[in-house]
Each structure stands twice: as C-alpha cells, then as structure tokens.
Scaffold this motif. Sequence first.
Motif, PDB file in Angstrom:
ATOM      1  N   MET A   1      40.030  29.905  35.698  1.00  0.00           N
ATOM      2  CA  MET A   1      39.373  29.556  36.965  1.00  0.00           C
ATOM      3  C   MET A   1      37.995  30.209  37.026  1.00  0.00           C
ATOM      4  N   THR A   2      36.980  29.443  37.358  1.00  0.00           N
ATOM      5  CA  THR A   2      35.625  29.981  37.493  1.00  0.00           C
ATOM      6  C   THR A   2      35.229  30.046  38.965  1.00  0.00           C
ATOM      7  N   ALA A   3      34.273  30.885  39.255  1.00  0.00           N
ATOM      8  CA  ALA A   3      33.735  30.999  40.610  1.00  0.00           C
ATOM      9  C   ALA A   3      32.265  30.614  40.581  1.00  0.00           C
ATOM     10  N   SER A   4      31.840  29.843  41.562  1.00  0.00           N
ATOM     11  CA  SER A   4      30.432  29.480  41.691  1.00  0.00           C
ATOM     12  C   SER A   4      29.772  30.474  42.635  1.00  0.00           C
ATOM     13  N   LEU A   5      28.794  31.239  42.149  1.00  0.00           N
ATOM     14  CA  LEU A   5      28.216  32.347  42.900  1.00  0.00           C
ATOM     15  C   LEU A   5      26.781  32.047  43.312  1.00  0.00           C
ATOM     16  N   SER A   6      26.425  32.434  44.530  1.00  0.00           N
ATOM     17  CA  SER A   6      25.076  32.188  45.046  1.00  0.00           C
ATOM     18  C   SER A   6      24.587  33.409  45.806  1.00  0.00           C
ATOM     19  N   LEU A   7      23.347  33.817  45.531  1.00  0.00           N
ATOM     20  CA  LEU A   7      22.720  34.938  46.223  1.00  0.00           C
ATOM     21  C   LEU A   7      21.249  34.599  46.470  1.00  0.00           C
ATOM     22  N   PRO A   8      20.614  35.267  47.438  1.00  0.00           N
ATOM     23  CA  PRO A   8      19.172  35.085  47.614  1.00  0.00           C
ATOM     24  C   PRO A   8      18.421  35.440  46.333  1.00  0.00           C
ATOM     25  N   ALA A 201      37.269  38.210  53.046  1.00  0.00           N
ATOM     26  CA  ALA A 201      36.810  37.806  51.712  1.00  0.00           C
ATOM     27  C   ALA A 201      37.786  38.288  50.648  1.00  0.00           C
ATOM     28  N   TYR A 202      38.341  39.488  50.841  1.00  0.00           N
ATOM     29  CA  TYR A 202      39.219  40.072  49.829  1.00  0.00           C
ATOM     30  C   TYR A 202      40.612  39.434  49.824  1.00  0.00           C
ATOM     31  N   VAL A 203      41.126  39.091  51.004  1.00  0.00           N
ATOM     32  CA  VAL A 203      42.486  38.520  51.058  1.00  0.00           C
ATOM     33  C   VAL A 203      42.477  36.997  50.990  1.00  0.00           C
ATOM     34  N   PHE A 210      34.092  38.956  41.548  1.00  0.00           N
ATOM     35  CA  PHE A 210      32.751  39.292  42.046  1.00  0.00           C
ATOM     36  C   PHE A 210      32.805  39.629  43.535  1.00  0.00           C
ATOM     37  N   SER A 211      33.427  38.760  44.322  1.00  0.00           N
ATOM     38  CA  SER A 211      33.505  39.016  45.764  1.00  0.00           C
ATOM     39  C   SER A 211      34.397  40.217  46.061  1.00  0.00           C
ATOM     40  N   ALA A 249      29.176  42.613  52.538  1.00  0.00           N
ATOM     41  CA  ALA A 249      30.283  41.812  53.068  1.00  0.00           C
ATOM     42  C   ALA A 249      29.871  40.355  53.215  1.00  0.00           C
ATOM     43  N   GLY A 250      28.609  40.129  53.595  1.00  0.00           N
ATOM     44  CA  GLY A 250      28.116  38.757  53.705  1.00  0.00           C
ATOM     45  C   GLY A 250      28.114  38.050  52.360  1.00  0.00           C
ATOM     46  N   ILE A 251      27.631  38.751  51.331  1.00  0.00           N
ATOM     47  CA  ILE A 251      27.643  38.166  49.989  1.00  0.00           C
ATOM     48  C   ILE A 251      29.083  37.896  49.556  1.00  0.00           C
ATOM     49  N   ALA A 252      29.991  38.824  49.893  1.00  0.00           N
ATOM     50  CA  ALA A 252      31.391  38.676  49.489  1.00  0.00           C
ATOM     51  C   ALA A 252      32.008  37.425  50.101  1.00  0.00           C
ATOM     52  N   PHE A 253      31.891  37.261  51.426  1.00  0.00           N
ATOM     53  CA  PHE A 253      32.565  36.099  52.014  1.00  0.00           C
ATOM     54  C   PHE A 253      31.839  34.799  51.699  1.00  0.00           C
ATOM     55  N   SER A 254      30.522  34.862  51.476  1.00  0.00           N
ATOM     56  CA  SER A 254      29.794  33.646  51.124  1.00  0.00           C
ATOM     57  C   SER A 254      30.211  33.139  49.751  1.00  0.00           C
ATOM     58  N   ASN A 255      30.685  34.047  48.891  1.00  0.00           N
ATOM     59  CA  ASN A 255      31.124  33.667  47.557  1.00  0.00           C
ATOM     60  C   ASN A 255      32.642  33.666  47.420  1.00  0.00           C
TER      61      ASN A 255
END
Length: 386
Positions: A1-8, A201-203, A210-211, A249-255
């Motif tokens: 499984m891959t995750a698609s990650l986005s940051l500023p 984001a964690y649960v 990453f998140s 936390a914002g980056i975590a839940f956004s990803n």
Amino acid sequence: MTASLSLPRNMRVGRGAADELGEVVTGLGLSRPLIVTDSFLARTGAAERLSATLKKAGLHPQVFSGTVPDPTTDSLAAGLRELQQHGADAVVGFGGGSPMDTAKALALLGVQGGDMRNYKAPHVNRGSALPVIAVPTTAGSGSEATQVTVITDSASDEKMMCLGPAFLPIAAIIDAELTMSMPPRLTADTGIDALTHAVEAYVSRKANPFSDSLALTAITAIGRNLRRAYEDGSNGEAREAMMFAATQAGIAFSNSSVALVHGMSRPIGAHFHVAHGLSNAMLFPAVTAFSVNAAQGRYADCARALGVATAQDSAACAADKLVEALRVLCRDLKVPTPAAHGIDKDHWSRLTPLMAEQALASGSPTNNPIVPTADEIQALYAEIYA
C-alpha cells in the motif's frame, strides 16, 4: 500500500518569520497578492503591517478583511469581487481557520469559477487555483499545511468539507509571535483542535508511517505545552511549541484523514455557530471513549505520546487512560457542554437526526476505527449535550 503525500513547497518556520513574507512571495514570481483576513486583524493594524512588509519588497498587495467566522458560500462573494478587481495573482491567508478557509476557496473560485457546492467531498479537487501563501495567527487548525477547506452552504447550513491538492498552500509562514495575543479561551479551543487532528490522523483507517510520525510528535508537544500556553499566554516557549505542533498535526491529518470527531463537529458549528475548535473539544472525550476498543493499540500509542501512560501499561489500560486524560484536559481548560454554552435542549434534540445525517455524509466517520450508525451518532450527540 502506498500513500500519496502533499506538503507546501516552501515553509518558513520560526519567530519573526512573518518579516520574510515579501521575500517568499517575490521568490514565487508573484506581485499582486490579496491578503484575506478578518476585521479583528484589520482593526488591530496587524493586516496593515503585513501589507507593509509586502510593499517594502516592491509588491502590490490589497487587503480584504471581510472574512466571517465559519465562512459561508454567501460570504465568499465580496472576497471574489475584491480578488477580481485587484487582478490578484496570489492569495495570502492571514489569521485563524476562517481566513484560511476563505483564502483557499477564493483562490480556487478565482480560477475555476462556479459554486463551492460543486467542490465538496467526496469530489477531490485537482484543478488549477491561484497560489495560496498561508500566515496563521492561531495554533490549531493546521490549515497552512492542509489540502482541505470548509465552507458552510448558506442555503442548507451544511458545513461542506472540500478537499484536494487545489487547496494546498504553496507556501506557509509559521511564526509563533503572531499567536502571543491569543486569549485563554482561543488558546484552549485551538490547542484541543490540534490535538484532535493529531489523534484522529493516527487512529484513522488512512493512517500511514509518514503521518504517524508527525501525529505522535505533535501529541507529545501538545501534552507538554497546551496547559502552559493556556495558563500564561506570554510563555513564548510554549507558544512556539504549540505553533509547530499545530502545523505538524495539520500535515498529519492532511496526509491521513480526520475521523468521527470532525464529522460530528461540523454540523454543530453550522447549526449553532460554535467555533470549530470548541465543538471538537465538546465531542473529543465521548467520541474517543466510543471508538477506543476498536483500535486499542493505536489509542495506547497516543496515550504514551501524550504522557499519560507508560510502556508498562497494557494497551487496554493505556487507551482507557487516554480517555480519562481527555476528560481532565477539557475540564482543566473549562470546555463547556452544549448546554452550558447556551444551546437550547429542544433545538439540539430536534436537529440531532439532521446533524447525524450530515456527519455521515461528510465521509469523515468512515475513517474512524469503528464506523458508527446514524443512531449511534445521535446517541453521542445526546450524551455530550449536558
């Protein structure tokens, strides 16, 4: 499984970083930013000081201070006119969650047009938008680093979550000095909002390594610093730690994603005009207690990161300690119940079925460790009322 990650693309982090806004905007090849803020920041002169920073860099900013709490589809109209009249090539979101949400919405509508109803979840917005540079003044929403905006439908009072890369700021300025004047109530509500972001984001069923790392780091920082910032707003060390944690936390839940707390929180804000962080805080302990048995190990990790459980505690014991710690935190930070906040019981009960329906329709509850039924959501609303 891959995750698609986005940051500023560009983040300036540290006290005094706001002074570098002009350099950031210039470096992006932009020249006519619209500063989207609220009347409070305009009245205190903070918006004009930010505008002066941009002018000093040879740019041509314009200030729009018509943002309203919990922005609506109707409230976007004036900002969109200002955007077009100024010929803006970028949007600077300056303030708390509401200016950020407004800035993101205007950036998309300014290019794509149409109505925000067309962009709500589950639709994922990948189209073009004006670049957004986020300058938060609260340590809570994490919106400076997320691909999410929330706008209330003026016709239906539905709080619409709109998501996708089109809403991700291209740059963010993380300057704790901008949060020093937050009063205790706002400090508490935004701080619990950030903690909710990190835990959910964690649960979440969409969590990824990453998140996870960012969520746990944020939980630890919030556990050590939220009460300190609440009790002494002049504590620069605590303010800076909370600012960084909110962004993490914002980056975590956004990803990853948010879950049931946020799904249930949005209708409370829309129908009863309760601030987003406060409505999250009202729900957080009860929703966690409802969910905890479906992911004891994950909630136990959160408890240990928060500092309320040890490695020697079993997963079940640590998870239970987290629930109790959230109850104590909300008590210590004087989080009111809906009843204590002045919401009429009959009005609350009458709207509960609709709120449950809207919570489920948002999609967030499907990311929860246990996916609730509409009846279970209604029972949780009844539980937290008083």
